[in-house]
Design a protein around this motif. Structure first.
Motif, PDB file in Angstrom:
ATOM      1  N   ASP A  57       0.686  -1.331   0.049  1.00  0.00           N
ATOM      2  CA  ASP A  57       0.009   0.171   0.062  1.00  0.00           C
ATOM      3  C   ASP A  57       1.071   1.167  -0.208  1.00  0.00           C
ATOM      4  N   VAL A  58       0.424   2.428  -0.480  1.00  0.00           N
ATOM      5  CA  VAL A  58       1.232   3.478  -0.549  1.00  0.00           C
ATOM      6  C   VAL A  58       0.809   4.197   0.895  1.00  0.00           C
ATOM      7  N   ALA A  59       1.723   4.401   1.410  1.00  0.00           N
ATOM      8  CA  ALA A  59       1.853   5.347   2.853  1.00  0.00           C
ATOM      9  C   ALA A  59       2.708   6.530   2.737  1.00  0.00           C
ATOM     10  N   HIS A  60       1.978   7.647   3.094  1.00  0.00           N
ATOM     11  CA  HIS A  60       3.020   8.686   2.939  1.00  0.00           C
ATOM     12  C   HIS A  60       3.598   9.070   1.783  1.00  0.00           C
ATOM     13  N   ASP A  61       2.784   8.646   0.495  1.00  0.00           N
ATOM     14  CA  ASP A  61       3.171   9.035  -0.804  1.00  0.00           C
ATOM     15  C   ASP A  61       4.189   7.926  -1.409  1.00  0.00           C
ATOM     16  N   LYS A  62       4.486   6.828  -0.441  1.00  0.00           N
ATOM     17  CA  LYS A  62       5.488   5.937  -1.106  1.00  0.00           C
ATOM     18  C   LYS A  62       5.050   4.544  -0.644  1.00  0.00           C
ATOM     19  N   ARG A  63       5.511   3.334  -1.318  1.00  0.00           N
ATOM     20  CA  ARG A  63       5.243   2.101  -0.893  1.00  0.00           C
ATOM     21  C   ARG A  63       6.389   1.621  -0.255  1.00  0.00           C
ATOM     22  N   MET A  64       7.406   2.152  -0.095  1.00  0.00           N
ATOM     23  CA  MET A  64       8.602   1.856   0.874  1.00  0.00           C
ATOM     24  C   MET A  64       9.360   2.953   1.299  1.00  0.00           C
ATOM     25  N   HIS A  65       9.513   3.220   2.534  1.00  0.00           N
ATOM     26  CA  HIS A  65      10.698   4.086   3.033  1.00  0.00           C
ATOM     27  C   HIS A  65      11.891   3.317   3.779  1.00  0.00           C
ATOM     28  N   LEU A  66      13.121   3.568   3.295  1.00  0.00           N
ATOM     29  CA  LEU A  66      14.191   3.108   3.909  1.00  0.00           C
ATOM     30  C   LEU A  66      14.973   3.977   4.344  1.00  0.00           C
ATOM     31  N   ILE A  67      15.026   3.838   5.680  1.00  0.00           N
ATOM     32  CA  ILE A  67      16.027   4.892   6.576  1.00  0.00           C
ATOM     33  C   ILE A  67      17.043   4.064   7.149  1.00  0.00           C
ATOM     34  N   VAL A  68      18.077   4.765   7.033  1.00  0.00           N
ATOM     35  CA  VAL A  68      19.688   4.078   7.580  1.00  0.00           C
ATOM     36  C   VAL A  68      20.158   5.338   8.558  1.00  0.00           C
ATOM     37  N   ALA A  69      20.458   4.560   9.605  1.00  0.00           N
ATOM     38  CA  ALA A  69      21.423   5.536  10.416  1.00  0.00           C
ATOM     39  C   ALA A  69      22.736   4.810  11.087  1.00  0.00           C
ATOM     40  N   ARG A  70      23.686   5.346  11.093  1.00  0.00           N
ATOM     41  CA  ARG A  70      24.952   4.774  11.627  1.00  0.00           C
ATOM     42  C   ARG A  70      24.557   4.545  13.247  1.00  0.00           C
ATOM     43  N   ARG A  71      25.229   3.632  13.767  1.00  0.00           N
ATOM     44  CA  ARG A  71      24.908   3.092  15.041  1.00  0.00           C
ATOM     45  C   ARG A  71      25.452   4.244  15.978  1.00  0.00           C
ATOM     46  N   ASP A  72      26.287   5.031  15.783  1.00  0.00           N
ATOM     47  CA  ASP A  72      26.484   6.507  16.722  1.00  0.00           C
ATOM     48  C   ASP A  72      25.982   7.398  16.158  1.00  0.00           C
ATOM     49  N   LEU A  73      24.865   7.413  15.286  1.00  0.00           N
ATOM     50  CA  LEU A  73      23.911   8.415  14.826  1.00  0.00           C
ATOM     51  C   LEU A  73      24.675   9.485  14.259  1.00  0.00           C
ATOM     52  N   SER A  74      25.826   9.269  13.612  1.00  0.00           N
ATOM     53  CA  SER A  74      26.459  10.172  12.942  1.00  0.00           C
ATOM     54  C   SER A  74      26.174  10.484  11.320  1.00  0.00           C
ATOM     55  N   GLY A  75      25.247   9.484  11.077  1.00  0.00           N
ATOM     56  CA  GLY A  75      24.959   9.369   9.714  1.00  0.00           C
ATOM     57  C   GLY A  75      23.436   9.016   9.419  1.00  0.00           C
ATOM     58  N   PHE A  76      22.767   9.762   8.722  1.00  0.00           N
ATOM     59  CA  PHE A  76      21.299   9.374   8.348  1.00  0.00           C
ATOM     60  C   PHE A  76      20.762   9.600   6.964  1.00  0.00           C
ATOM     61  N   ARG A  77      20.183   8.699   6.418  1.00  0.00           N
ATOM     62  CA  ARG A  77      19.707   8.917   5.060  1.00  0.00           C
ATOM     63  C   ARG A  77      18.238   8.388   4.981  1.00  0.00           C
ATOM     64  N   HIS A  78      17.406   9.080   4.115  1.00  0.00           N
ATOM     65  CA  HIS A  78      16.020   8.678   4.100  1.00  0.00           C
ATOM     66  C   HIS A  78      15.687   8.467   2.692  1.00  0.00           C
ATOM     67  N   VAL A  79      15.416   7.318   2.084  1.00  0.00           N
ATOM     68  CA  VAL A  79      15.412   7.056   0.475  1.00  0.00           C
ATOM     69  C   VAL A  79      14.323   6.213   0.364  1.00  0.00           C
ATOM     70  N   HIS A  80      14.016   6.155  -1.124  1.00  0.00           N
ATOM     71  CA  HIS A  80      12.871   5.480  -1.467  1.00  0.00           C
ATOM     72  C   HIS A  80      13.125   4.501  -2.551  1.00  0.00           C
ATOM     73  N   PRO A  81      13.312   3.179  -2.297  1.00  0.00           N
ATOM     74  CA  PRO A  81      13.801   2.388  -3.217  1.00  0.00           C
ATOM     75  C   PRO A  81      12.799   1.999  -4.348  1.00  0.00           C
ATOM     76  N   GLU A  82      13.126   1.225  -5.551  1.00  0.00           N
ATOM     77  CA  GLU A  82      12.173   0.892  -6.596  1.00  0.00           C
ATOM     78  C   GLU A  82      12.045  -0.638  -6.338  1.00  0.00           C
ATOM     79  N   LEU A  83      10.831  -1.143  -6.661  1.00  0.00           N
ATOM     80  CA  LEU A  83      10.399  -2.526  -6.681  1.00  0.00           C
ATOM     81  C   LEU A  83      10.456  -3.303  -7.833  1.00  0.00           C
TER      82      LEU A  83
END
Length: 328
Positions: free
Chosen positions: A104-130
């Motif tokens: 299902d589409v949720a918040h305009d996307k079907r998939m939200h991929l969020i990555v964060a480094r364990r020490d929280l010094s890096g963060f990305r929010h991207v939307h992959p293609e299926l």
């Protein structure tokens, strides 16, 4: 908004194998213990399906962990997929063991991929293609050496919203970076963002983030993922995941496009949290970051610096470490 995020304490789930290549070497992680892959009942977990709320768990016999701490939940499993260098790929398998292809589409996307480094010094929010085989692919969002937590945030068609997580290791020289001190103001890409409000464990707190540029309030924020702001909170240590949306939406007749964006959020426990606010202006998405303390942090062993409203802290790539911050 019912965030459903109440939890007194829980053990840190560990990691699963990730065989994809990334730049200078293989991206790998140790095998996940059974505790991380346990299946749970169909009530109360992950996301709030009745409002704009985050993802989490309720205390009690049928308690669920906050989002992102499990690699497998309610029959759905996050399965990393080996791929070419510079790409990140994974599948979600369903209760029948087959790759899920309906979302299902949720918040305009079907998939939200969020990555964060364990020490929280890096963060990305991207939307992959299926792909047709059920594989999600995206240019690798991992910004540098270290252990990263990858969160897949999705709703399978006919199912309940879920957030699954897995650790991913990127080889290379690792330099741990301390969590920035709590502050009520930060800057990013020439914008100043101020924070009013303080999260309280087990209680719904109002957090208002106000955006300005060159000393003037920004009153023409652009919708991003169906809202004027998008907020993710990660707890220091285990990276428990809280994902909330504003109190209001573009076009509802009551929500203005800035300068203030208000969220209702309930953190699962005392501790130090890193907040990531995504907002769109001038055709670009920007991420402002804050460290906040909730409850009796001294007792939890988290960050102990006192909140400060001194000079704004830059939050670009050069601030809290070289691993990048961004979107797709």
């Amino acid at each position: 908004m019912n965030t459903g995020m109440k939890l007194g304490g829980f053990a840190l789930g560990l990691v699963a194998v990730f065989g994809a290549a990334y730049g200078v070497g293989q991206v790998v992680g140790p095998v996940a213990p059974a505790a991380e892959s346990r299946h749970q009942s169909t009530t109360g977990a992950g996301h709030d399906t009745t409002g704009d709320a985050g993802h989490g768990g309720e205390e009690g016999t049928d308690a669920h962990l906050p989002g992102g701490l499990l690699v497998s939940d309610r029959g759905y499993t996050l399965v990393p997929v080996a791929t070419s260098a510079g790409e990140f790929a994974f599948r979600i398998t369903g209760p029948d063991g087959r790759p899920v292809t309906g979302y299902d589409v949720a918040h305009d996307k079907r998939m939200h991929l969020i990555v964060a480094r364990r020490d929280l010094s890096g963060f990305r929010h991207v939307h992959p293609e299926l792909g047709s085989d059920g594989t999600w692919r995206v240019a690798s969002p991992l910004g540098g050496p270290g252990v990263w937590r990858a969160f897949a945030d999705f709703t399978p068609t006919g199912g309940q919203p879920l957030t699954l997580g897995v650790d991913v290791s990127v080889p290379g020289t690792l330099t741990d970076r301390p969590l920035p001190a709590p502050a009520t103001s930060t800057t990013v890409d020439g914008y100043t963002v101020t924070l009013a409000g303080n999260p309280q464990p087990g209680l719904t707190a109002e957090l208002t983030l106000t955006v300005s540029r060159d000393g003037a309030p920004v009153t023409d924020l652009e919708p991003y993922l169906g809202a004027y702001g998008h907020l993710v909170a990660l707890r220091q240590g285990d990276l428990a995941y809280l994902h909330v949306h504003p109190d209001g939406a573009p076009g509802d007749g009551r929500t203005s496009p800035g300068p203030a964006v208000t969220f209702l959020a309930e953190v699962p426990s005392a501790g130090a949290y890193r907040l990531y606010l995504d907002f769109k202006h001038g055709g670009a998405v920007h991420t402002a970051e804050f460290t906040v303390l909730a409850g009796n942090v001294a007792a939890t062993g988290g960050a102990s610096a006192a909140p400060s409203s001194a000079a704004p802290t830059p939050t670009g790539v050069a601030e809290h470490g070289e691993p990048g911050h961004g979107h797709d």
